[in-house]
Scaffold this active site. Sequence first.
Site, PDB file in Angstrom:
ATOM      1  N   GLY A  28     -41.826  27.734 -13.755  1.00 38.53           N
ATOM      2  CA  GLY A  28     -41.218  28.382 -14.917  1.00 38.53           C
ATOM      3  C   GLY A  28     -41.217  29.889 -14.744  1.00 38.53           C
ATOM      4  O   GLY A  28     -41.588  30.413 -13.681  1.00 38.53           O
ATOM      5  N   TRP A  29     -40.791  30.578 -15.791  1.00 40.02           N
ATOM      6  CA  TRP A  29     -40.798  32.031 -15.747  1.00 40.02           C
ATOM      7  C   TRP A  29     -40.834  32.566 -17.162  1.00 40.02           C
ATOM      8  O   TRP A  29     -40.592  31.814 -18.110  1.00 40.02           O
ATOM      9  CB  TRP A  29     -39.558  32.564 -15.012  1.00 40.02           C
ATOM     10  CG  TRP A  29     -38.280  32.262 -15.720  1.00 40.02           C
ATOM     11  CD1 TRP A  29     -37.666  33.011 -16.691  1.00 40.02           C
ATOM     12  CD2 TRP A  29     -37.455  31.096 -15.544  1.00 40.02           C
ATOM     13  NE1 TRP A  29     -36.518  32.386 -17.119  1.00 40.02           N
ATOM     14  CE2 TRP A  29     -36.355  31.217 -16.431  1.00 40.02           C
ATOM     15  CE3 TRP A  29     -37.530  29.976 -14.725  1.00 40.02           C
ATOM     16  CZ2 TRP A  29     -35.360  30.250 -16.518  1.00 40.02           C
ATOM     17  CZ3 TRP A  29     -36.526  29.018 -14.816  1.00 40.02           C
ATOM     18  CH2 TRP A  29     -35.462  29.160 -15.697  1.00 40.02           C
ATOM     19  N   HIS A  31     -40.986  36.723 -19.424  1.00 35.63           N
ATOM     20  CA  HIS A  31     -40.617  38.140 -19.340  1.00 35.63           C
ATOM     21  C   HIS A  31     -41.443  38.884 -18.312  1.00 35.63           C
ATOM     22  O   HIS A  31     -41.005  39.887 -17.769  1.00 35.63           O
ATOM     23  CB  HIS A  31     -40.802  38.804 -20.705  1.00 35.63           C
ATOM     24  CG  HIS A  31     -39.786  38.376 -21.705  1.00 35.63           C
ATOM     25  ND1 HIS A  31     -40.127  37.682 -22.846  1.00 35.63           N
ATOM     26  CD2 HIS A  31     -38.441  38.504 -21.709  1.00 35.63           C
ATOM     27  CE1 HIS A  31     -39.010  37.414 -23.514  1.00 35.63           C
ATOM     28  NE2 HIS A  31     -37.992  37.892 -22.852  1.00 35.63           N
ATOM     29  N   SER A  33     -43.281  37.434 -15.632  1.00 36.19           N
ATOM     30  CA  SER A  33     -43.734  36.764 -14.417  1.00 36.19           C
ATOM     31  C   SER A  33     -42.844  35.604 -14.004  1.00 36.19           C
ATOM     32  O   SER A  33     -41.980  35.163 -14.752  1.00 36.19           O
ATOM     33  CB  SER A  33     -45.123  36.186 -14.700  1.00 36.19           C
ATOM     34  OG  SER A  33     -45.018  35.211 -15.728  1.00 36.19           O
ATOM     35  N   THR A  34     -43.104  35.092 -12.797  1.00 37.74           N
ATOM     36  CA  THR A  34     -42.642  33.751 -12.439  1.00 37.74           C
ATOM     37  C   THR A  34     -43.892  32.911 -12.200  1.00 37.74           C
ATOM     38  O   THR A  34     -44.933  33.435 -11.793  1.00 37.74           O
ATOM     39  CB  THR A  34     -41.755  33.739 -11.173  1.00 37.74           C
ATOM     40  OG1 THR A  34     -42.483  34.318 -10.078  1.00 37.74           O
ATOM     41  CG2 THR A  34     -40.467  34.522 -11.400  1.00 37.74           C
ATOM     42  N   LYS A  50     -49.402  32.446 -11.625  1.00 37.92           N
ATOM     43  CA  LYS A  50     -48.530  33.306 -12.435  1.00 37.92           C
ATOM     44  C   LYS A  50     -48.436  34.648 -11.717  1.00 37.92           C
ATOM     45  O   LYS A  50     -49.413  35.401 -11.670  1.00 37.92           O
ATOM     46  CB  LYS A  50     -49.126  33.454 -13.847  1.00 37.92           C
ATOM     47  CG  LYS A  50     -48.347  34.389 -14.762  1.00 37.92           C
ATOM     48  CD  LYS A  50     -48.817  34.228 -16.212  1.00 37.92           C
ATOM     49  CE  LYS A  50     -48.194  35.274 -17.119  1.00 37.92           C
ATOM     50  NZ  LYS A  50     -48.435  35.012 -18.548  1.00 37.92           N
ATOM     51  N   ASP A 156     -49.547  34.618 -31.157  1.00 42.57           N
ATOM     52  CA  ASP A 156     -48.229  34.034 -30.860  1.00 42.57           C
ATOM     53  C   ASP A 156     -48.292  32.510 -30.785  1.00 42.57           C
ATOM     54  O   ASP A 156     -47.779  31.896 -29.847  1.00 42.57           O
ATOM     55  CB  ASP A 156     -47.669  34.637 -29.567  1.00 42.57           C
ATOM     56  CG  ASP A 156     -46.151  34.461 -29.445  1.00 42.57           C
ATOM     57  OD1 ASP A 156     -45.497  34.210 -30.487  1.00 42.57           O
ATOM     58  OD2 ASP A 156     -45.623  34.575 -28.325  1.00 42.57           O
TER      59      ASP A 156
HETATM   60  P1  ATP Z   1     -43.578  35.252 -21.893  1.00 45.11           P
HETATM   61  O1  ATP Z   1     -42.215  35.846 -21.839  1.00 45.11           O
HETATM   62  O2  ATP Z   1     -43.582  33.943 -22.643  1.00 45.11           O
HETATM   63  O3  ATP Z   1     -44.668  36.179 -22.322  1.00 45.11           O
HETATM   64  P2  ATP Z   1     -44.939  35.162 -19.316  1.00 45.11           P
HETATM   65  O4  ATP Z   1     -44.270  35.901 -18.182  1.00 45.11           O
HETATM   66  O5  ATP Z   1     -46.156  35.766 -19.926  1.00 45.11           O
HETATM   67  O6  ATP Z   1     -43.846  34.809 -20.385  1.00 45.11           O
HETATM   68  P3  ATP Z   1     -45.978  32.469 -19.387  1.00 45.11           P
HETATM   69  O7  ATP Z   1     -45.446  32.241 -20.736  1.00 45.11           O
HETATM   70  O8  ATP Z   1     -47.459  32.540 -19.217  1.00 45.11           O
HETATM   71  O9  ATP Z   1     -45.282  33.755 -18.722  1.00 45.11           O
HETATM   72  O10 ATP Z   1     -45.426  31.352 -18.387  1.00 45.11           O
HETATM   73  C1  ATP Z   1     -44.022  31.159 -18.192  1.00 45.11           C
HETATM   74  C2  ATP Z   1     -43.706  29.672 -18.189  1.00 45.11           C
HETATM   75  O11 ATP Z   1     -44.319  29.059 -17.025  1.00 45.11           O
HETATM   76  C3  ATP Z   1     -44.281  28.911 -19.372  1.00 45.11           C
HETATM   77  O12 ATP Z   1     -43.377  28.900 -20.456  1.00 45.11           O
HETATM   78  C4  ATP Z   1     -44.506  27.529 -18.816  1.00 45.11           C
HETATM   79  O13 ATP Z   1     -43.300  26.784 -18.904  1.00 45.11           O
HETATM   80  C5  ATP Z   1     -44.815  27.778 -17.354  1.00 45.11           C
HETATM   81  N1  ATP Z   1     -46.264  27.742 -17.138  1.00 45.11           N
HETATM   82  C6  ATP Z   1     -47.125  28.747 -17.387  1.00 45.11           C
HETATM   83  N2  ATP Z   1     -48.381  28.410 -17.090  1.00 45.11           N
HETATM   84  C7  ATP Z   1     -48.326  27.130 -16.647  1.00 45.11           C
HETATM   85  C8  ATP Z   1     -49.314  26.183 -16.175  1.00 45.11           C
HETATM   86  N3  ATP Z   1     -50.598  26.495 -16.114  1.00 45.11           N
HETATM   87  N4  ATP Z   1     -48.871  24.971 -15.810  1.00 45.11           N
HETATM   88  C9  ATP Z   1     -47.560  24.648 -15.872  1.00 45.11           C
HETATM   89  N5  ATP Z   1     -46.592  25.480 -16.290  1.00 45.11           N
HETATM   90  C10 ATP Z   1     -46.958  26.709 -16.680  1.00 45.11           C
HETATM   91 MG    MG Z   2     -46.721  36.099 -21.969  1.00 49.11          MG
END
Ligand code: ATP
Ligand code: MG
Length: 461
Positions: A28-29, A31, A33-34, A50, A156
């Site tokens: 997934g991804w 804002h 990270s990927t 992440k 959130d």
């Molecule tokens: P946001 O824009 O939501 O703040 P972010 O860059 O902080 O995004 P996360 O929300 O932590 O990233 O993770 C992005 C996506 O990756 C999640 O919505 C989820 O679908 C997937 N993901 C994150 N952590 C895990 C995990 N431990 N196992 C499986 N999928 C995950």
């Molecule tokens: Mg986040």
Amino acid sequence: DYKPGGNHPAYIGEFYNNGKYKLTRKLGWGHFSTVWLAEETITNQHVALKIVKSDKVYSEAAKDEIKVLKKLKETQKYDRYGGSGNIMKLLDNFIHEGVNGHHIVMVFEVLGENLLAMIRRYEPNGVPISYVKQITKQLLLGLDYMHRCCGIIHTDIKPENILMEIGNVEKTIQIIDSMNNKKRKNSVDSQMKELIVGATCNDVIQSEHSVSTSIHKRSKSHTLITKSQPLPSPSVISELEESLITGNDNSASPKLHNNASVNQQITVKIADLGNACWYDKHYTNSIQTREYRSPEVLLNASWGCSADIWSSACFIFELLTGDFLFEPNEGHSFSKDDDHLAQMIELLGAFPDYLLENGKNKKKFFTSKGQLRNISKLKYWPLQDVLKEKYKYTAKDANEIADFLLPMLRLDPRKRSDAGSLINHPWLKDTIGMEHITISDRKLYSVGDDIPGWSHEFTNG
Ligand code: ATP
Ligand code: MG
Ligand code: MG
């Protein structure tokens, strides 16, 4: 996003942290990270990496996220009721140097799809009530631990940030792979492949969610967001769902869509602590995703841990019904915030003086007499009646659900019930597999005003 300061151009087979982790697929991804599935090369265990964008803004935010995650882990020894088990765990963190700069990498246990995907699958109905109770009790256990043991506020809480545990990662990946192969043979659009991976699937569903209907509607003009990709068929989904929830071979487990036979234990975990803050150190007052935003935040009054309780109630209502509890829209003569406040009054009654006196934005929305400035016609529709009339609950069920949710939806943030006391509520007594879990040091219906930072940023003076 793949430029200096942005995402790292990660690829399958790439090694991280001196060969300790090897990427196997994208999950997934967001804002910041990927997120990738990776194999720990010594133990062959699966983990989620992440990989944060390299710009200083993102690195600084990631450092705060890691501090929160470490506190949640270190405090585990003081966890009396097991709530730390309902929060996604940080396993490791390190820095990866790539062509776009230095990237902070967080390593997590691998989880499955988020609860928005689950809500979406049961539409137009809600999620079966036995699941809702399990999810609710676990969410509250996690929050009770966060608020009372760690002094952390998530800020959130919403379906996208609650993830389901995968029973068996290897088995799930096998199923995903075999479904992908089947589809390739059937020459289905190749984009479908990616959709089967829960996390990617979640993102598509997320963009579509805003067309769902809420209980109140002022504006009728909904813009339909076009789906960018087709969703997998229900049969594919239920096969995956079973493996995600039970970790079982599908031949052995009962069908989930048959509500009568639902008796599985599901585990959910609170994820995405990227917006979390401390009971005595808030980073911003712009918190919470719109539909889950509390009245004190709308009015720019003080807020605290109890803001998470408000969002949780909105989330639980959505699990039960498939609809947002509040879905504000702007109109010709009123803003989204006006509509949001009006919907709260229609459901819960007049705003208490405390909020009107404390809210720095009060003059923007309310007259000196405490009436909404821009919306005059209000249709009062109390929660019990909404549950009975719109969602066809029996009077008994509607009263029981309202009795559980209304203490979480008190407009005055000081007066909301805390997570621990809600765990003791009769509605959660028959939660499958969790019947005996109660919080012995919280009284039913007690308000969290004895919890530091409950309704305002705690200061030592
Ligand atoms: P946001 O824009 O939501 O703040 P972010 O860059 O902080 O995004 P996360 O929300 O932590 O990233 O993770 C992005 C996506 O990756 C999640 O919505 C989820 O679908 C997937 N993901 C994150 N952590 C895990 C995990 N431990 N196992 C499986 N999928 C995950
Ligand atoms: Mg986040
Ligand atoms: Mg997120």
